[in-house]
Scaffold this motif. Structure first.
Motif, mmCIF file in Angstrom:
data_model
loop_
_atom_site.group_PDB
_atom_site.id
_atom_site.type_symbol
_atom_site.label_atom_id
_atom_site.label_comp_id
_atom_site.label_asym_id
_atom_site.label_seq_id
_atom_site.Cartn_x
_atom_site.Cartn_y
_atom_site.Cartn_z
ATOM 1 N N VAL A 72 0.926 -0.956 -0.028
ATOM 2 C CA VAL A 72 0.096 0.097 0.037
ATOM 3 C C VAL A 72 0.924 1.141 0.166
ATOM 4 N N ASP A 73 0.598 1.830 -1.089
ATOM 5 C CA ASP A 73 1.322 3.316 -1.321
ATOM 6 C C ASP A 73 0.389 4.571 -0.601
ATOM 7 N N LEU A 74 0.913 5.273 0.473
ATOM 8 C CA LEU A 74 -0.221 6.441 0.964
ATOM 9 C C LEU A 74 -0.242 7.249 -0.268
ATOM 10 N N GLY A 75 0.474 7.450 -0.923
ATOM 11 C CA GLY A 75 0.018 8.318 -2.152
ATOM 12 C C GLY A 75 -1.052 7.989 -3.097
ATOM 13 N N ASP A 76 -1.183 6.644 -3.410
ATOM 14 C CA ASP A 76 -2.293 5.971 -3.910
ATOM 15 C C ASP A 76 -3.629 6.141 -3.284
ATOM 16 N N LEU A 77 -3.609 6.587 -2.096
ATOM 17 C CA LEU A 77 -5.054 6.668 -1.419
ATOM 18 C C LEU A 77 -5.637 7.953 -1.184
ATOM 19 N N LYS A 78 -5.388 8.850 -2.324
ATOM 20 C CA LYS A 78 -5.756 10.341 -2.166
ATOM 21 C C LYS A 78 -7.261 10.046 -2.471
ATOM 22 N N GLY A 79 -8.013 10.703 -1.880
ATOM 23 C CA GLY A 79 -9.550 10.596 -1.888
ATOM 24 C C GLY A 79 -10.045 9.897 -0.891
ATOM 25 N N ASP A 110 -16.271 -0.601 7.282
ATOM 26 C CA ASP A 110 -17.154 -0.769 6.050
ATOM 27 C C ASP A 110 -17.147 0.733 5.212
ATOM 28 N N ASP A 111 -16.532 1.708 5.856
ATOM 29 C CA ASP A 111 -16.526 3.011 5.161
ATOM 30 C C ASP A 111 -15.652 2.993 4.101
ATOM 31 N N LYS A 112 -16.150 2.959 2.774
ATOM 32 C CA LYS A 112 -14.962 2.998 1.810
ATOM 33 C C LYS A 112 -14.176 4.351 1.786
ATOM 34 N N ASN A 113 -14.616 5.249 2.504
ATOM 35 C CA ASN A 113 -14.023 6.505 2.325
ATOM 36 C C ASN A 113 -12.620 6.689 3.489
ATOM 37 N N VAL A 114 -12.511 5.361 4.303
ATOM 38 C CA VAL A 114 -11.526 5.572 5.395
ATOM 39 C C VAL A 114 -10.797 4.094 5.535
ATOM 40 N N VAL A 115 -9.533 4.299 5.344
ATOM 41 C CA VAL A 115 -8.505 3.353 5.333
ATOM 42 C C VAL A 115 -7.638 3.412 6.654
ATOM 43 N N PHE A 116 -7.759 2.108 7.191
ATOM 44 C CA PHE A 116 -6.868 1.966 8.324
ATOM 45 C C PHE A 116 -5.572 1.213 8.064
ATOM 46 N N ILE A 117 -4.516 1.657 8.558
ATOM 47 C CA ILE A 117 -3.130 1.051 8.494
ATOM 48 C C ILE A 117 -2.302 0.978 10.146
ATOM 49 N N PHE A 118 -2.136 -0.387 10.376
ATOM 50 C CA PHE A 118 -1.575 -0.566 11.726
ATOM 51 C C PHE A 118 -0.222 -0.978 11.362
ATOM 52 N N ALA A 119 0.754 -0.005 11.620
ATOM 53 C CA ALA A 119 2.209 -0.490 11.412
ATOM 54 C C ALA A 119 2.786 -1.157 12.383
ATOM 55 N N ASP A 120 3.386 -2.139 12.177
ATOM 56 C CA ASP A 120 4.172 -2.631 13.304
ATOM 57 C C ASP A 120 5.587 -2.048 13.468
ATOM 58 N N ASP A 164 -6.557 13.431 5.749
ATOM 59 C CA ASP A 164 -7.818 13.940 5.154
ATOM 60 C C ASP A 164 -7.657 13.521 3.596
ATOM 61 N N LYS A 165 -8.759 13.562 3.036
ATOM 62 C CA LYS A 165 -8.816 12.873 1.702
ATOM 63 C C LYS A 165 -7.868 13.677 0.814
ATOM 64 N N GLN A 166 -7.199 15.067 0.897
ATOM 65 C CA GLN A 166 -6.242 15.435 0.371
ATOM 66 C C GLN A 166 -4.976 15.067 0.378
ATOM 67 N N GLY A 167 -5.093 14.083 1.428
ATOM 68 C CA GLY A 167 -3.513 13.463 1.794
ATOM 69 C C GLY A 167 -2.797 14.695 3.119
ATOM 70 N N ARG A 168 -3.567 15.675 3.531
ATOM 71 C CA ARG A 168 -3.191 16.617 4.513
ATOM 72 C C ARG A 168 -3.273 16.009 5.911
ATOM 73 N N LEU A 191 -14.365 13.969 8.264
ATOM 74 C CA LEU A 191 -13.577 13.731 7.119
ATOM 75 C C LEU A 191 -14.203 12.921 6.142
ATOM 76 N N SER A 192 -14.560 11.709 6.578
ATOM 77 C CA SER A 192 -15.037 10.923 5.575
ATOM 78 C C SER A 192 -16.161 11.620 4.551
ATOM 79 N N ARG A 193 -17.092 12.272 5.247
ATOM 80 C CA ARG A 193 -18.123 13.129 4.312
ATOM 81 C C ARG A 193 -17.624 14.439 3.589
ATOM 82 N N SER A 194 -16.760 14.710 3.639
ATOM 83 C CA SER A 194 -15.920 15.839 3.094
ATOM 84 C C SER A 194 -15.643 15.560 1.486
ATOM 85 N N ASN A 195 -15.543 16.586 0.753
ATOM 86 C CA ASN A 195 -15.019 16.226 -0.605
ATOM 87 C C ASN A 195 -13.696 16.487 -0.595
#
Length: 195
Positions: A72-79, A110-120, A164-168, A191-195
Motif C-alpha cells: 500500500v502506497d499512501l500516495g495511492d490513497l488520495k481521496g 465498511d466505510d469506503k472513504n476511510v483506510v486503516f493501517i496499523f504499522a508494526d 484527510d482525503k487530500q492527503g493533508r 473527514l469521511s463526508r467531506s469532498n
C-alpha cells in the motif's frame, strides 16, 4: 522475637504491597497496559483534535506491506481518509489503546472513504498478526516498507496520524489515547463526508 516480627510485618505490609504492585506495573507489560487503559476510561489520554502545523508533504512513496505481501502506497490513497497507527507488541501504551482502536476500526471498516493501517514498528508481521488474533482484534497489520518522514513518525510509540482525503495531516498524536471517544468518531465522520 516473634511478636516483634509480627509487629514489623503489620506496620510494613501496606508498604510491601505497594512496592510489589509498583514492580508488577513496571515489569509486566499487560499490567501497565491495564493501568493505562483504566486511566483512559476515566477520561485521561484523550487526543486533541486540532490541525497540526506541518509543511505540505507528498505521501507518494510511503509504503506498507501486509502479511499477504500486498503493498500500500499512501500516495495511492488520495481521496480517502487515512488512519495510520504505529505500534509494537511489547509497548504497554500501545496495548492499552488497542481496545479503543479496535472499536473505532470496527465502526469504520465498511466505510469506503476511510483506510486503516496499523504499522508494526518492529516489522515482525508474524508476531504482530498472532498478537492481534490472540486478542481477537480485527485490525489489518502492516510493516513499514519505505522511509517515513519524521513529521509523520519520529519513533515514539504509539503514534497515530490521520490524513484527510487530500492527503493533508489532520491529526498527529504521540502516546496512548482513547480512540473510541465521540470526538474522534465525529472527526472521522466529518473527514469521511467531506469532498
Amino acid at each position: 522475637m516473634i511478636n516483634n516480627t509480627l509487629k514489623f510485618l503489620k506496620k510494613n505490609l501496606l508498604n510491601a504491597a505497594l512496592v510489589l504492585l509498583l514492580l508488577v506495573v513496571i515489569f509486566v507489560p499487560d499490567a501497565k497496559a491495564f493501568l493505562i487503559k483504566g486511566l483512559m476510561e476515566i477520561g485521561f489520554y484523550k487526543p486533541e483534535i486540532e490541525t497540526p502545523i506541518a509543511p505540505d508533504m507528498s505521501l507518494s512513496g510511503i509504503r506498507f506491506k501486509d502479511a499477504k505481501g500486498n503493498l500500500v502506497d499512501l500516495g495511492d490513497l488520495k481521496g480517502k481518509v487515512i488512519f495510520l497507527n504505529f505500534w509494537a507488541t511489547w509497548c504497554p501504551p500501545c496495548r492499552a489503546e488497542m481496545p479503543s482502536v479496535n472499536k473505532l476500526y470496527k465502526q469504520f471498516k465498511d466505510d469506503k472513504n476511510v483506510v486503516f493501517i496499523f504499522a508494526d514498528a518492529d516489522g515482525d508481521l508474524g508476531k504482530s498478526t498472532r498478537f492481534m488474533a490472540d486478542r481477537k482484534y480485527e485490525m489489518p497489520v502492516y510493516k513499514v516498507e519505505s522511509n517515513v518522514p519524521e513529521e509523520i513518525f519520529s519513533g515514539v510509540l504509539p503514534t497515530t496520524i490521520i490524513f484527510d482525503k487530500q492527503g493533508r495531516l489532520s491529526l498527529r498524536h504521540e502516546g496512548a489515547a482513547d480512540y473510541a471517544d465521540k470526538k474522534i468518531v465525529d472527526f472521522l465522520n466529518k473527514l469521511s463526508r467531506s469532498n
